[in-house]
Design a protein around this motif. Structure first.
Motif, PDB file in Angstrom:
ATOM      1  N   VAL A 250      -4.515   4.692   3.993  1.00  0.00           N
ATOM      2  CA  VAL A 250      -4.863   3.315   4.196  1.00  0.00           C
ATOM      3  C   VAL A 250      -3.794   2.310   4.619  1.00  0.00           C
ATOM      4  O   VAL A 250      -3.279   1.437   5.095  1.00  0.00           O
ATOM      5  CB  VAL A 250      -5.530   3.058   2.736  1.00  0.00           C
ATOM      6  CG1 VAL A 250      -5.413   0.931   2.832  1.00  0.00           C
ATOM      7  CG2 VAL A 250      -6.516   2.665   2.874  1.00  0.00           C
ATOM      8  N   ALA A 251      -2.196   2.888   3.644  1.00  0.00           N
ATOM      9  CA  ALA A 251      -0.861   2.166   4.096  1.00  0.00           C
ATOM     10  C   ALA A 251      -0.345   2.451   5.600  1.00  0.00           C
ATOM     11  O   ALA A 251      -0.365   1.725   6.128  1.00  0.00           O
ATOM     12  CB  ALA A 251       0.300   2.763   3.594  1.00  0.00           C
TER      13      ALA A 251
ATOM     14  N   LEU B 244      -6.562  11.031  -5.224  1.00  0.00           N
ATOM     15  CA  LEU B 244      -6.547   9.358  -5.099  1.00  0.00           C
ATOM     16  C   LEU B 244      -5.115   8.476  -4.068  1.00  0.00           C
ATOM     17  O   LEU B 244      -5.342   7.720  -3.243  1.00  0.00           O
ATOM     18  CB  LEU B 244      -5.983   8.462  -6.498  1.00  0.00           C
ATOM     19  CG  LEU B 244      -6.760   8.124  -7.275  1.00  0.00           C
ATOM     20  CD1 LEU B 244      -6.731   8.185  -8.926  1.00  0.00           C
ATOM     21  CD2 LEU B 244      -7.854   7.965  -7.211  1.00  0.00           C
TER      22      LEU B 244
ATOM     23  N   LEU C 139       1.431   1.840  -3.465  1.00  0.00           N
ATOM     24  CA  LEU C 139       1.092   2.222  -4.078  1.00  0.00           C
ATOM     25  C   LEU C 139       0.936   4.124  -4.183  1.00  0.00           C
ATOM     26  O   LEU C 139       0.507   4.530  -5.054  1.00  0.00           O
ATOM     27  CB  LEU C 139       0.040   1.451  -4.672  1.00  0.00           C
ATOM     28  CG  LEU C 139      -1.501   2.239  -4.882  1.00  0.00           C
ATOM     29  CD1 LEU C 139      -0.964   1.788  -6.318  1.00  0.00           C
ATOM     30  CD2 LEU C 139      -3.023   1.027  -3.874  1.00  0.00           C
ATOM     31  N   ALA C 140       0.616   4.141  -2.722  1.00  0.00           N
ATOM     32  CA  ALA C 140       0.736   5.807  -2.105  1.00  0.00           C
ATOM     33  C   ALA C 140       1.838   6.380  -2.431  1.00  0.00           C
ATOM     34  O   ALA C 140       1.687   7.878  -3.195  1.00  0.00           O
ATOM     35  CB  ALA C 140       0.380   5.596  -0.878  1.00  0.00           C
TER      36      ALA C 140
ATOM     37  N   ILE D 217     -11.063   5.489   2.044  1.00  0.00           N
ATOM     38  CA  ILE D 217     -11.680   5.031   0.962  1.00  0.00           C
ATOM     39  C   ILE D 217     -12.735   5.024   0.353  1.00  0.00           C
ATOM     40  O   ILE D 217     -13.426   5.957  -0.856  1.00  0.00           O
ATOM     41  CB  ILE D 217     -11.358   3.396   0.448  1.00  0.00           C
ATOM     42  CG1 ILE D 217     -10.076   2.843   0.914  1.00  0.00           C
ATOM     43  CG2 ILE D 217     -11.757   3.106  -0.403  1.00  0.00           C
ATOM     44  CD1 ILE D 217      -9.436   1.796   0.782  1.00  0.00           C
TER      45      ILE D 217
ATOM     46  N   THR E 173      -4.914   6.645  -0.157  1.00  0.00           N
ATOM     47  CA  THR E 173      -4.202   5.102  -0.238  1.00  0.00           C
ATOM     48  C   THR E 173      -3.403   5.542   0.954  1.00  0.00           C
ATOM     49  O   THR E 173      -2.802   4.281   1.700  1.00  0.00           O
ATOM     50  CB  THR E 173      -3.199   5.286  -1.616  1.00  0.00           C
ATOM     51  OG1 THR E 173      -4.414   5.425  -2.641  1.00  0.00           O
ATOM     52  CG2 THR E 173      -2.571   3.921  -1.442  1.00  0.00           C
TER      53      THR E 173
ATOM     54  N   PHE F 247       1.150  -0.898  -0.337  1.00  0.00           N
ATOM     55  CA  PHE F 247      -0.004  -0.027  -0.167  1.00  0.00           C
ATOM     56  C   PHE F 247       1.009   1.423   0.065  1.00  0.00           C
ATOM     57  O   PHE F 247       0.388   2.370  -0.449  1.00  0.00           O
ATOM     58  CB  PHE F 247      -0.826  -0.094   1.244  1.00  0.00           C
ATOM     59  CG  PHE F 247      -2.486  -0.989   0.755  1.00  0.00           C
ATOM     60  CD1 PHE F 247      -3.028  -0.459  -0.129  1.00  0.00           C
ATOM     61  CD2 PHE F 247      -2.309  -1.705   2.110  1.00  0.00           C
ATOM     62  CE1 PHE F 247      -4.390  -1.458   0.320  1.00  0.00           C
ATOM     63  CE2 PHE F 247      -4.217  -3.420   1.693  1.00  0.00           C
ATOM     64  CZ  PHE F 247      -4.747  -2.450   0.557  1.00  0.00           C
TER      65      PHE F 247
END
Length: 374
Positions: A111-112, A104, A55-56, A140, A108, A52
């Motif tokens: 979440v990470a 976005l 992705l972030a 999210i 993210t 995650f």
């Protein structure tokens, strides 16, 4: 040829925003590289959180790249200058692309952080685990409309970056919703900064290490402050000099994004810094003093540590005292488990102790403790 000559709309707040974003981005990228190195070469803890985080980092990097392009075309400068040099179309296009990737990147990152704290906490505290899952899901779900609203502010959609059709756009719904989502993001940042402190304080580790890690991980509060400021700055979208005011939003948005990535990367990369801090950090142990038993004229000593069973070892004058190594495990296994503290005696010198996941793989390492010292 200077940047100003190549990009005549470049100026105002833009240059300082650009330098700040690049500096924070470089630091965050270095931390991400170190996290990958630790994960591949040292231990296997935190794979989900690392995924995650990458992705972030990817979304934040895209945000920064398009933000730089937007700055070159006028973001942070006065709208009159942008119109005068004929860069309004490029300014609008790249600015809204930046906002899209920003929307976005923000959830993210939350979440990470939540994923890392869930893995760090394991199943030992189900309330914290559930709250972290709630924070991740909430960010999210609430940001899905935020992402979509970017492309539904104008009719048709391409009016969003067409200077001649700005009358077809209504940014009020997006801005008002940003106030709500921004407030949730700020509260999430504050909560995610406090949770690791709550998890570290009960651990019987060196006080300097405990408070140092608590401070560094608690720096997430700065992301919360940045979220408040950039939420307030969203109102500049509705002003006549929006390009200059949105420079504030962009600056604090990049601070929020990069600070989240930097602070969440501190615990996973700690093994790389342990050799440089070993002289300042020691393992705290609580004991009332050695207890001795005698058998066949041999002295035996035992020192209970962290509630573990006593470990016996020779304590004769000519025999060097053993070292006690302590492993504090923060379990990430699915079975029922709590934070485990164990100790073992050894006649050999063990290089260091560690805080690890349930499989004994380190995320924080401590130095050895010699029973010779009182």
């Amino acid at each position: 040829m200077s940047i100003q000559d190549r990009f005549p709309a470049y100026g105002g707040r833009g240059p300082s925003d650009l330098r700040l974003g690049i500096a924070l981005g470089v630091i965050a990228t270095i931390f991400m590289v170190m996290r990958l190195y630790v994960r591949l070469r040292i231990n296997k803890f935190g794979t989900t959180a690392l995924s995650f985080s990458l992705l972030a980092w990817f979304f934040t990097t895209l945000t920064q790249i398009f933000g730089i392009i937007s700055v070159l075309h006028g973001l942070g400068n006065h709208i009159t200058v942008i119109e005068e040099v004929g860069e309004l179309h490029n300014f609008l296009l790249f600015t809204w692309i930046t906002v899209f990737f920003f929307n976005l990147a923000i959830p993210t990152g939350k979440v990470a952080v939540s994923a890392f704290l869930i893995e760090m906490n394991g199943p030992s505290n189900p309330k914290i685990r559930r709250s972290l899952i709630a924070v991740a899901v909430l960010n999210i779900v609430l940001n899905i409309p935020q992402v979509l609203l970017v492309w539904f502010q104008c009719s048709p959609v391409d009016s969003l970056w067409d200077p001649l059709r700005q009358a077809n756009c209504d940014h009020r719904k997006s801005v008002y919703y940003t106030y709500f989502v921004g407030a949730v993001a700020a509260l999430s940042d504050f909560y995610l900064a406090v949770v690791p402190i709550h998890m570290l304080i009960p651990l019987r580790i060196d006080r300097k290490l405990k408070w140092g890690l608590s401070f560094l991980m608690g720096c997430g509060v700065f992301a919360g402050v940045a979220a408040i400021v950039r939420t307030w700055a969203a109102s500049f979208i509705l002003t006549t000099d929006s390009s200059y005011g949105v420079g504030i939003l962009f600056r604090w948005g990049e601070v929020e994004e990069w600070i989240v990535l930097i602070t969440m990367s501190i615990p996973p990369v700690w093994p790389l810094f342990r050799p440089f801090t070993s002289k300042f950090i020691k393992t705290n142990n609580s004991r009332s003093g050695p207890q001795y038993a005698y058998k066949d004229n041999q002295a035996y000593g035992s020192v209970p540590l962290y509630g573990s069973t006593a470990v016996a070892s020779p304590m004769s004058p000519n025999f060097p005292p053993p070292l006690i190594t302590t492993t504090i495990s923060v379990s990430s296994m699915k079975e029922e488990a709590t934070t485990v503290a164990s100790s073992r005696g050894s006649d050999e010198r063990v290089p260091h102790n560690m805080i690890s996941d349930g499989k004994g793989e380190p995320w924080v390492e401590l130095k050895e403790v010699d029973l010779k010292k009182p």
